[in-house]
Design a protein around this motif. Sequence first.
Motif, PDB file in Angstrom:
ATOM      1  N   PHE A   1      39.577  10.630  18.501  1.00  0.00           N
ATOM      2  CA  PHE A   1      39.396  10.604  19.953  1.00  0.00           C
ATOM      3  C   PHE A   1      38.706   9.281  20.255  1.00  0.00           C
ATOM      4  CE2 PHE A   1      39.331  15.005  18.606  1.00  0.00           C
ATOM      5  CZ  PHE A   1      40.131  15.651  19.543  1.00  0.00           C
ATOM      6  N   THR A   2      39.372   8.386  21.013  1.00  0.00           N
ATOM      7  CA  THR A   2      38.837   7.040  21.169  1.00  0.00           C
ATOM      8  C   THR A   2      39.320   6.380  22.465  1.00  0.00           C
ATOM      9  OG1 THR A   2      38.498   4.928  20.016  1.00  0.00           O
ATOM     10  CG2 THR A   2      40.701   5.913  19.860  1.00  0.00           C
ATOM     11  N   SER A   3      38.859   5.174  22.671  1.00  0.00           N
ATOM     12  CA  SER A   3      39.262   4.346  23.800  1.00  0.00           C
ATOM     13  C   SER A   3      40.679   3.820  23.590  1.00  0.00           C
ATOM     14  CB  SER A   3      38.295   3.161  23.920  1.00  0.00           C
ATOM     15  OG  SER A   3      38.783   2.194  24.813  1.00  0.00           O
ATOM     16  N   ASN A   4      41.366   3.543  24.686  1.00  0.00           N
ATOM     17  CA  ASN A   4      42.707   2.957  24.604  1.00  0.00           C
ATOM     18  C   ASN A   4      42.663   1.433  24.730  1.00  0.00           C
ATOM     19  OD1 ASN A   4      45.514   3.310  24.285  1.00  0.00           O
ATOM     20  ND2 ASN A   4      45.813   3.026  26.483  1.00  0.00           N
ATOM     21  N   ARG A   5      41.506   0.844  24.812  1.00  0.00           N
ATOM     22  CA  ARG A   5      41.390  -0.612  24.939  1.00  0.00           C
ATOM     23  C   ARG A   5      41.638  -1.301  23.609  1.00  0.00           C
ATOM     24  NH1 ARG A   5      36.641  -2.049  29.208  1.00  0.00           N
ATOM     25  NH2 ARG A   5      37.357  -0.628  30.812  1.00  0.00           N
ATOM     26  N   LEU A   6      42.165  -2.512  23.682  1.00  0.00           N
ATOM     27  CA  LEU A   6      42.375  -3.295  22.467  1.00  0.00           C
ATOM     28  C   LEU A   6      41.053  -3.645  21.803  1.00  0.00           C
ATOM     29  CD1 LEU A   6      45.268  -5.686  23.545  1.00  0.00           C
ATOM     30  CD2 LEU A   6      45.393  -3.695  22.024  1.00  0.00           C
ATOM     31  N   GLN A   7      40.034  -3.963  22.614  1.00  0.00           N
ATOM     32  CA  GLN A   7      38.693  -4.217  22.097  1.00  0.00           C
ATOM     33  C   GLN A   7      37.755  -3.191  22.737  1.00  0.00           C
ATOM     34  OE1 GLN A   7      37.577  -8.328  22.257  1.00  0.00           O
ATOM     35  NE2 GLN A   7      39.197  -8.875  20.837  1.00  0.00           N
ATOM     36  N   PRO A   8      37.618  -2.022  22.124  1.00  0.00           N
ATOM     37  CA  PRO A   8      36.856  -0.937  22.743  1.00  0.00           C
ATOM     38  C   PRO A   8      35.355  -1.211  22.775  1.00  0.00           C
ATOM     39  CG  PRO A   8      37.578  -0.314  20.555  1.00  0.00           C
ATOM     40  CD  PRO A   8      38.194  -1.651  20.832  1.00  0.00           C
ATOM     41  N   ASN A   9      34.709  -0.570  23.762  1.00  0.00           N
ATOM     42  CA  ASN A   9      33.260  -0.619  23.908  1.00  0.00           C
ATOM     43  C   ASN A   9      32.736   0.786  24.127  1.00  0.00           C
ATOM     44  OD1 ASN A   9      32.689  -3.543  23.984  1.00  0.00           O
ATOM     45  ND2 ASN A   9      34.015  -3.480  25.785  1.00  0.00           N
ATOM     46  N   ALA A  10      31.487   1.006  23.771  1.00  0.00           N
ATOM     47  CA  ALA A  10      30.834   2.290  24.040  1.00  0.00           C
ATOM     48  C   ALA A  10      30.881   2.560  25.539  1.00  0.00           C
ATOM     49  CB  ALA A  10      29.391   2.250  23.549  1.00  0.00           C
ATOM     50  N   GLY A  11      31.276   3.772  25.924  1.00  0.00           N
ATOM     51  CA  GLY A  11      31.353   4.156  27.325  1.00  0.00           C
ATOM     52  C   GLY A  11      32.711   3.937  27.964  1.00  0.00           C
ATOM     53  N   ASP A  12      33.737   3.583  27.188  1.00  0.00           N
ATOM     54  CA  ASP A  12      35.080   3.351  27.745  1.00  0.00           C
ATOM     55  C   ASP A  12      35.699   4.620  28.333  1.00  0.00           C
ATOM     56  OD1 ASP A  12      35.118   0.655  27.217  1.00  0.00           O
ATOM     57  OD2 ASP A  12      36.470   0.787  25.493  1.00  0.00           O
ATOM     58  N   TRP A  13      35.323   5.784  27.838  1.00  0.00           N
ATOM     59  CA  TRP A  13      35.800   7.062  28.383  1.00  0.00           C
ATOM     60  C   TRP A  13      34.599   7.999  28.458  1.00  0.00           C
ATOM     61  CZ3 TRP A  13      36.315  11.451  24.991  1.00  0.00           C
ATOM     62  CH2 TRP A  13      36.124  11.170  23.623  1.00  0.00           C
ATOM     63  N   VAL A  14      34.765   9.215  28.975  1.00  0.00           N
ATOM     64  CA  VAL A  14      33.596  10.039  29.285  1.00  0.00           C
ATOM     65  C   VAL A  14      33.179  10.938  28.121  1.00  0.00           C
ATOM     66  CG1 VAL A  14      32.582  11.702  30.884  1.00  0.00           C
ATOM     67  CG2 VAL A  14      34.130   9.942  31.743  1.00  0.00           C
ATOM     68  N   SER A  15      33.993  11.944  27.749  1.00  0.00           N
ATOM     69  CA  SER A  15      33.531  12.903  26.742  1.00  0.00           C
ATOM     70  C   SER A  15      34.604  13.940  26.443  1.00  0.00           C
ATOM     71  CB  SER A  15      32.278  13.626  27.265  1.00  0.00           C
ATOM     72  OG  SER A  15      31.691  14.430  26.272  1.00  0.00           O
ATOM     73  N   ILE A  16      34.405  14.671  25.346  1.00  0.00           N
ATOM     74  CA  ILE A  16      35.110  15.940  25.126  1.00  0.00           C
ATOM     75  C   ILE A  16      34.118  17.000  25.592  1.00  0.00           C
ATOM     76  CG2 ILE A  16      36.197  17.500  23.483  1.00  0.00           C
ATOM     77  CD1 ILE A  16      36.474  15.074  21.573  1.00  0.00           C
ATOM     78  N   ASN A  17      34.456  17.737  26.653  1.00  0.00           N
ATOM     79  CA  ASN A  17      33.552  18.703  27.278  1.00  0.00           C
ATOM     80  C   ASN A  17      33.954  20.124  26.924  1.00  0.00           C
ATOM     81  OD1 ASN A  17      32.038  16.754  28.743  1.00  0.00           O
ATOM     82  ND2 ASN A  17      33.694  16.625  30.223  1.00  0.00           N
ATOM     83  N   PHE A  18      33.035  20.873  26.308  1.00  0.00           N
ATOM     84  CA  PHE A  18      33.268  22.272  25.969  1.00  0.00           C
ATOM     85  C   PHE A  18      32.444  23.162  26.895  1.00  0.00           C
ATOM     86  CE2 PHE A  18      34.217  19.984  22.091  1.00  0.00           C
ATOM     87  CZ  PHE A  18      35.380  20.603  21.647  1.00  0.00           C
ATOM     88  N   THR A  19      33.124  24.059  27.622  1.00  0.00           N
ATOM     89  CA  THR A  19      32.431  24.972  28.549  1.00  0.00           C
ATOM     90  C   THR A  19      32.979  26.387  28.433  1.00  0.00           C
ATOM     91  OG1 THR A  19      33.979  24.400  30.319  1.00  0.00           O
ATOM     92  CG2 THR A  19      31.913  23.149  30.234  1.00  0.00           C
ATOM     93  N   SER A  20      33.394  26.788  27.249  1.00  0.00           N
ATOM     94  CA  SER A  20      34.012  28.097  27.074  1.00  0.00           C
ATOM     95  C   SER A  20      33.334  28.870  25.946  1.00  0.00           C
ATOM     96  CB  SER A  20      35.495  27.932  26.737  1.00  0.00           C
ATOM     97  OG  SER A  20      36.077  29.174  26.405  1.00  0.00           O
ATOM     98  N   GLU A  21      33.283  30.184  26.097  1.00  0.00           N
ATOM     99  CA  GLU A  21      32.756  31.039  25.044  1.00  0.00           C
ATOM    100  C   GLU A  21      33.763  31.269  23.920  1.00  0.00           C
ATOM    101  OE1 GLU A  21      31.095  34.624  26.621  1.00  0.00           O
ATOM    102  OE2 GLU A  21      29.836  33.544  28.048  1.00  0.00           O
ATOM    103  N   GLN A  22      35.023  30.867  24.129  1.00  0.00           N
ATOM    104  CA  GLN A  22      36.013  30.979  23.052  1.00  0.00           C
ATOM    105  C   GLN A  22      35.674  29.963  21.964  1.00  0.00           C
ATOM    106  OE1 GLN A  22      40.193  31.290  24.108  1.00  0.00           O
ATOM    107  NE2 GLN A  22      39.589  31.521  26.260  1.00  0.00           N
TER     108      GLN A  22
END
Length: 166
Positions: free
Chosen positions: A35-56
């Motif tokens: 799970f990563t940025s789609n930029r050719l030269q990625p930087n920290a903060g390029d996308w937000v997060s994988i968010n889990f909000t389920s009891e499953q």
Amino acid sequence: LTIEPNVEVRFGGNFSLSVKGKLIANGTEEKPITFTSNRLQPNAGDWVSINFTSEQASYLEHCIVKYAENGITIENGNVSIIRSEINYNLRNGVYITGNNSVSISENRIENNQNGIFINGNSSRTTIQRNYIYLNNEAGILLSATNSTQVENIQILSNSLSTNPLG
């Protein structure tokens, strides 16, 4: 949602993967899921997060999560994170808040602001046998106020190194 080994999930901007059900991302040592940025030269903060909000019950094994704002966010979720790499995220490798059932074991968590940040009114988290190093502020940070509690947290047999705070 099931993600197969060797798949790359790339985020091209201010996006998150919101898990309101169940995510199974079961990579292998030879074929991790990224799970990563789609930029050719990625930087920290390029996308937000994988968010889990389920009891499953969700499961991430042999995954690489990098260049997000918060790599993995768990709020009132049920998640196991095993043998994965969580690095180069702007704020936290793993951010946890709320009533959870979380297991974080045998991971490499490095080069984030905080490796693992557990925030007020959080419970039921086990952190064991991880290698947490080179984070800019803290390896594991527990934060509560006078009106919140961090409870039922087990931190066992981790190796923390080269973080300004343990």
